[in-house]
Each structure stands twice: as C-alpha cells, then as structure tokens.
Design a protein around this motif. Structure first.
Motif: not given
Length: 867
Positions: A149-151, A162, A210, A332-334, A336, A390, A393
């Motif tokens: 995590q994350a990428d 992703e 991840y 997606w990471w928005d 999280l 990513a 964050l």
C-alpha cells in the motif's frame, strides 16, 4: 492500515508518514478500461541470501473495446520476456516504458474484443528500505517481506496496480528448502527438489494488488486457535514465545466483529505476521495481516497496560478492515476514508466491547481533540477530496482516520446504533467482493434510516473544517443555536455551513435530560421546556464533531458541575473545547491555566491524561526559557496531587486507567516539573531495570530510562546503545531506542543523532532519536539543524517518499527556524514538501500569535503562583 498515527500519536512517525505526497503534485496515469485484468498468476523465486529475485506473471485479460494498445504498471523491473496470446495463438506485440511506472504494449493489428493472456518474465533487486518486496536481516539471518500500500506492488511485479482492479490471484513461491513461504491463502500443494521448496497457494478471492502479502525465510509459526478458520502467529527466529497475548485477545475481537456484521470472517485463513522492519503499525492484507513486531510481540509476564491496550486497538482496527477495505474496497483513493475511518470506528467499538478496561471509548475522544486542532487551520482539507495519485495521500491522512471516525460516531448516535448498523451491513452485503464509493454508502444509510442522512454527512466529509456553535440561553426554557466556521485567532478561512446533529445535555431543576436537534440553518431556536437551565453541556456523550461556546456564566456553572454531572468522555471533550477557545481567542491564557488546574483534580485518570495534553500547547507556545522555572512550579503544584492520589508505584488491584496515566504524570513531573523525588525514583528504577527488568513496573520502565537520560552522561548513553543492540524482544529494543533522544548534554545529543545514521538502526527506526529530541524547544532546534546538515545521508537511508515529512521538524514557535526551512527545502524538494511547509508555517504562526496575545498574561499568572 493502522498508521499508528498519533503523530500525533500516538503513532510513531512511520504511521504519520506512510503515505506521502509530492511538492509538485503527482498525477497517475490511470489505466483505462479498454483492456482489463480478470485473473493474475504470480510466480517468484525468493532467496534472502541474494540481492535480487526473478519471477513471472500470467495475467488473463479481457479486451472490452477494440484497441491496438494497452498499459500496465511496472516500476524499476527488468522485463526479459513479454508474450500476448489469444485463443488463436501468439500475437505480435512490442512494448516500451511510457513512464517510470507504466509500460505500453502495442499490437501490430487491433485487438478484437475477447479473452487474452499476457505472460511476462522479469528480474528485480529486493528493496532494502522496508517498502514493496524487501529484504532484511536479523541476527545475521535474511528474511523477505512485503508492504504494497498504496502503489508499491508495481515495484515488485507487473500488475494493474489500482484498487478497482480487484481480481482473483494465485501465488507460487519457490524458496530455499528450509524456509517457510506465506501469502494470503492456504497451501494448495508443495514439492521439494534440489534444495528448493516450491509452494503453490490456493487462489485468492477478488483482491486488489495493494492487499497482496508475501513473506519468506526461516520463520516460526505458532497456532492461533479459536477463530473458525486456521490461524497462525508468524515470527522471525527466536520470537515465537512472545505471541501469547496476541493469541489470547484475537479470537474474542474477531467474534465481536462477526456478530456486528452478521457474517463470518470472509477469508480461508488468518495469519498474523510480526515484522521487525515495518513502517506502518499494521497492514490489513486479508489472510496475512502484517504488524510491526513491537505491537504484536509483547511478553505476557512483563507487558505494560499501555502495550496491551495498543495491541488490542491495532488488532481490532486490522480485523475490522477484513470487511471495510478488504471485502468491500474503495474504487479509488479519494474514498480511502471508507477503509480507514470505518476500520478505526468499528475496530475501537469492537475492542472496547470486549476489553472495556482499556478505556478506548474515552481515548477516542482525546484523539478527536487532536484532529479538531488540525482541522481548525486554513491548510486543512476535506476528508473526501479528488486524488490524482496514490502518492498524494498524506495530506490530511489524520483527518481520514480520526475525523472520519468522529463523524461516523456522531451520525451513529443521531440515527441510533441499530439503524446505523443496518445501513452499514446492507452496504457491506451489497458490495461484498467488489468496490464501492461514498455514494454507495450514502444510499445504504438513507434507505436504512428513511432520512436524507447523505446530505448531512456530506457537509462533514466533502468540505474542510468544522462548525462552532454559539449557545445563547433565552427566556422561557429556550436556547438559540447559531453556527459559523470555527477559526483560530486571526485565521481567514472561508465560511461554511453544516447540517449538525447537536446533542444538548441540560440540567433543569433536579433532572438532567438530553435534547437532540439537527442544526441545518445558520440560526435555530430550540425549546427545552420548563425553567431556565442551571447548566448546559452542548455536546452530550461527546459524539459531536464541532466546538461550542457558552456565555461566561454558563461555562463557569458547567465547569463547577463537571466532575459529578459529566461522564469521563464529556469531561475530556470539555477540556478540548476550552483549549480550542484559547486558540480562537475567546478566553485568556490565565483563565485557561486556572481551569486546567481545577480539572487536574478529576478522579478519572483518563481525564488527567487529557489535562496533560492540554498543557502541551502551553509549554510549546507560552513558556520561553526565562519562564521555565515558574512553569515547573505550576506543573508540580498542579500535577503532583494527582500522582500522590494514584500512587507513585503500582498498587495491587488498581484499575488499568491508573496504570495508563502514571507514566505520563512521571514524564511531566520529571521533565517539565523537575520534581526531585520523581527524578530520583526514575534514576533508581532505571538502574534497577538494567540489573533486573522484572523488578520494575513495566509501565514505568520506559519513562524511567528517559528521565534518567535527561542528566545522563556519555557512559550511560553507550550502555543504552549496548542494551538496544543486544535486546531480545521488540519491546525491549524499543525502550532503549526511545530513550536515546532524551539526553540533554550537548555532546551526548550529538552522539544520539549521529548514531541514527552510523549505528545499527533499521530504516524504520532512524528518525526515532530525532523525534524524541524534538519534544523540547532546545532539542527541537538541535535536531532540526542536525537534520538539515545531514539531509543527504539521511535521504540515502530512507524511502524517497518518506522524506516529505522532514519539514515537520521545523515546527514549534520559531519564525527564524521556519524561514530557514523554507529556504532549505526549496533546494531539497521532494515528496510532500510544499504542502507540509504550508501546514508547518500555519502552525508556527498560530503559536507565535498565541504567544504574542497571551504571553504576558500567562507569565504574570505563573510568576504569581511560583513557589
């Protein structure tokens, strides 16, 4: 993931910095939907005695729209062979690096819709900084672990990296015959030949890249019974005897979570792995959860209450992730926060129900005070915001965890716990094994509650900051509530409006009642009924994510009744709210110190802990060098009665809360209060601990070592180093590591800082002496100067993204240091620098503003009571 963020925290630096961003915003090349993976097989040959490894992937693809090219993630890998096949045979393709992280595959002819297979062979060096797929040594023995995590999966093997590409995966690991190989699923088959052990694991359920976990080496495994699925505790050699407490607490927490969700743990096995080199506190890889060894491995015979509480809390958080984040994953990471806020909220809830003696419900309110302070600044951001990479964050990561948790708790109480649970369970069941967004959660909660909760929650998740509620008592048993954005003194943050579930705790006559309303306009009058209330507490149960302001007479009445009329959670919230009013300029510094002095008599130990946190901002902003003696006298006068009341040593049968607060009282009275008896006892305990650890209360061992170091010499420092390097347990190593930065002699301070680079510290330990030294104004200046002078050497030892946190060491109350940091980091750009500097600058200016505004008043107050 638990970032052990108390960067606050509570959490080690690793926690606060694990997901750092760039000063020049990163923008991922989001992989398209023309070609998507449906399955991935991964084969790796892993030998920790070698610097590199080899592997291959077979990825089943679906071409959804005719195209002549597609992309996948690969960063730093050497691709030696790439073949694309359809049902008709091999297809002519060529590939090239489109960026540092993306490979483009182009076919000679357009690819028709349908199924294909991509096969790639590759080689790669192991990482050595505890990220991606990394190699480490302990006692001369090599091990291999992962943290993706994350990428960072793309740095270990080719993949679609992703979270929305949630697909089944099958792992095969070839390791030396004597080694144990581990991933997320149980073993399917195993064979040994020519000195190698090849383990084929069962196919995973749908899993984003991840969350894949890999481990290999001469690992020890201890059964973890009572789970309903096979379980193990995995350690490096010689550490398996430290697993008893984790074995004891895990089954009941898992059972509590299964009860809440109405469904069993969703994976085939549950391994817990204790990693000596690990940046986060833990990582929720399903079936193979990884932990920093200091959290998972604690000796049952010598564990402190704080260590036990931390273990329970982190295990609860990671197990909650099995549903929030793993079974249902953000797209997606928005989003999280859908993973982290929910796991924090649910993990604390489950752990508290099983182990109420640790007071996690009260400590949650204390953590909320820290995030409210961050969220009050103009540089804050929304919990949920667009994320283009990513790598972007860290900005507001604490908000993601703790503000998100607080907002969930507020709306749970507004709707009612059972209604809220029903909405959450429906959301989990509807999106199990898939991805989800905030909109999916809103729909589930709206349906379960029959209310438009989504609109109200969005005012807290989709915009920055939080409201300040002014409470005005009117005639006829009414109160007027009005809202505005809370701002620190002098801030010009833009105005906002919220839909706020306000819970008023009101004393009318001889009765106390709670009135809940949704404040969805700027001003609202609320009918309380009856006569004018004797007092009002505007945040009943301390579940609200807002600040409040009462007229002076009402605040005085509330404070006078606090210990008898308010719960410990509410009293902690009261302390935090008074501190916020100081930041806003609504009360004076002498009033603030007077209130804290009164609240230090509270009978509840966890409330005293909150008082100590509130004193921290006084120390930082309002106690220059010439006021240290007067402040020390205030600390002794205010806190010594509490220590005497609870006892200077552990008493048989005392509550866990007392054992939790005693070390903090020792720290404050020794370091800031310079209490002669406390310092003498600390030195004696440190000496006794080094002779025989069993003779010292485990809760006081760490603080004793640190206080003994404050006036310690070079021989004592050398002895700490020797014991650190010889420590046989993670906790023992941590005790001496934490003490290295506590020495105050200039030469020894320099030795501690140099040891961070030149000694035998692991990558995730390097900043510990710097961080500890930064707890004092003088130490902060020394550590900052050393850091800037040794930045290149430090940068060579740390993962590049983690360096973005370094501007935090310029915080405090020094404009001169801030200006130096702006110039220095302009020439030493890197991850997160611009945003971090903005936040540090605002913190410094807030500190200076508070000092200019209240310094004289506080000085007069402290000197007036000096004895």
């Amino acid at each position: 993931m638990d970032r052990v963020i108390n960067p606050c925290r509570i959490l080690p630096l690793a926690a606060a910095i694990a997901l750092l961003t760039s000063s020049v915003a990163f923008a991922d090349v989001r992989l398209g939907d023309d070609v998507t993976p449906t399955f991935q097989a991964l084969e790796l040959e892993l030998d920790a005695s070698r610097p590199d490894y080899r592997g291959s992937v077979r990825i089943e693809l679906e071409v959804n729209r005719e195209t002549d090219h597609f992309q996948f993630h690969s960063e730093g890998l050497t691709l030696s062979n790439l073949v694309l096949r359809s049902a008709s045979g091999e297809i002519a393709v060529r590939h090239r690096a489109e960026s540092d992280e993306v490979v483009r595959v182009t076919a000679d002819k357009p690819l028709a819709k349908g199924a294909y297979t991509l096969e790639i062979e590759f080689t790669n060096p192991f990482d050595t900084k505890a990220i991606s797929l990394y190699r480490m040594e302990m006692d001369g023995v090599g091990y291999i672990f992962s943290q993706f995590q994350a990428d960072d999966a793309r740095e270990a093997f080719p993949c679609w990296d992703e979270p929305r590409f949630k697909i089944p995966r099958q792992v095969t690991l070839k390791v030396p015959e004597a080694d144990l190989a581990i991933t997320n699923t149980p073993v399917l088959e195993e064979r040994v030949a020519d000195g190698w052990r090849t383990t084929v694991f069962r196919q995973t359920p749908p899993l984003p890249s991840y969350l894949l976990a890999l481990a290999a080496g001469p690992l020890e495994a201890v059964p973890l019974p009572g789970l309903g699925v096979p379980g193990r505790l995995i350690t490096v050699k010689g550490q398996s005897h430290l697993t008893e407490l984790a074995k004891e607490v895990t089954p009941p927490i898992l059972k509590e979570l299964e009860s809440f969700f109405g469904r069993s743990y969703p994976y085939e096995k549950l391994d817990f792995l204790a990693l000596p080199e690990f940046w986060p506190g833990a990582m929720e890889n399903p079936g193979a959860v990884t932990f920093a060894d200091r959290i998972l491995l604690i000796d049952a015979d010598s564990a402190s209450v704080d260590q036990r509480r931390r273990q329970v809390q982190v295990i609860g958080h990671e197990l909650a992730h099995m549903w929030f984040g793993d079974l249902v994953t953000m797209e997606w990471w928005d989003d999280l926060w859908l993973n982290e806020a929910f796991a924090t909220w649910m993990g604390d809830k489950a752990s508290h129900r099983v182990f109420p003696q640790f007071g996690l419900d009260v400590s949650a309110v204390e953590r909320a005070q820290g995030v409210l302070r961050q969220d009050a600044r103009a540089t804050t951001r929304a919990i949920r915001k667009p994320v283009d990479s990513a790598k972007n964050l860290l900005d507001g990561l604490r908000l993601t965890y703790q503000k998100g948790r607080s907002v969930l708790g507020m709306f749970e109480q507004w709707l009612g716990p059972e209604v809220f649970r029903r909405g959450i369970v429906n959301y989990i069941n509807e999106h199990a094994w898939g991805n989800a967004t905030a909109a999916d959660l809103w729909r589930a909660l709206d349906k379960a509650s029959g209310k438009q909760i989504s609109a109200a929650m969005a005012t807290f998740t989709d915009q920055p900051g939080f409201p300040l509620i002014d409470v005005e008592v009117l005639a006829g048993g009414r109160v007027r509530l009005s809202q505005e954005r809370f701002r620190n003194h002098g801030s010009e943050s833009p105005g906002k409006t919220w839909q706020i579930p306000v819970a008023l705790k009101v004393a009318i006559g001889t009765s106390v009642a709670t009135k809940t309303v949704l404040l969805d306009s700027k001003v609202q009058v609320v009918e309380l009924g009856g006569e004018t209330p004797a007092w009002i507490f505007p945040n009943a149960a301390a579940d609200g994510y807002y600040r409040w302001r009462l007229p002076a007479s009402q605040l005085q009445a509330l404070a006078a009744n606090a210990s008898s009329a308010l719960t410990p959670r509410e009293r902690v919230e009261l302390i935090g709210n008074v501190a916020a009013l100081l930041d806003a300029g609504s009360i004076r510094g002498d009033q603030y110190l007077g209130v804290l002095g009164e609240l230090a008599d509270d009978p509840e130990p966890l409330v005293i802990t909150s008082v100590l946190g509130a004193l921290e901002r006084v120390k930082t902003a309002l106690v220059p060098t010439d006021l240290e003696d007067a402040f020390s006298a205030y600390v002794r006068r205010t806190l010594r009665p509490a220590l005497d009341r609870f006892g200077m040593q552990q008493i048989a049968g005392e509550s866990e809360a007392v054992s939790l607060v005693r070390p903090t009282l020792y720290t404050w009275l020794g370091r800031e209060g310079r209490d002669p008896e406390v310092l003498a006892r600390a030195r004696a305990m440190a000496e006794a601990f080094m002779k025989d650890p069993s003779t010292v209360d485990p809760a006081l061992a760490g603080v004793a070592l640190q206080l003994a170091a404050t006036d310690g010499d070079r021989p004592l420092f050398d002895e700490y180093v020797r014991r650190l390097e010889a420590a046989k347990s993670p906790v023992g190593r941590r005790l001496f590591l934490a003490a290295l930065g506590s020495f105050r002699h200039p030469d020894v301070r320099l030795a501690a800082l140099n040891y961070a680079l030149e000694g035998g510290l692991r990558p995730n330990e390097l900043v510990s002496p710097i961080r500890t030294m930064s707890n004092s104004a003088a130490g902060r200046e020394v550590s900052y100067r050393w850091l800037t002078e040794n930045f290149e050497a430090l940068a060579s030892r740390l993962p590049p993204l983690y360096l973005g946190f370094m501007p935090r060491f310029a915080s405090g109350c020094s404009v001169e240091r801030l200006e130096h940091a702006k110039g220095f980091f302009a020439d030493h750009g890197g991850p997160a620098v611009a945003k971090q500097l903005q936040q540090v600058a605002e913190e410094v200016h807030d500190c200076v503003s508070l000092r200019d505004r209240e310094g004289d008043v506080v000085a007069e107050y402290l000197r007036g009571g000096e004895s």
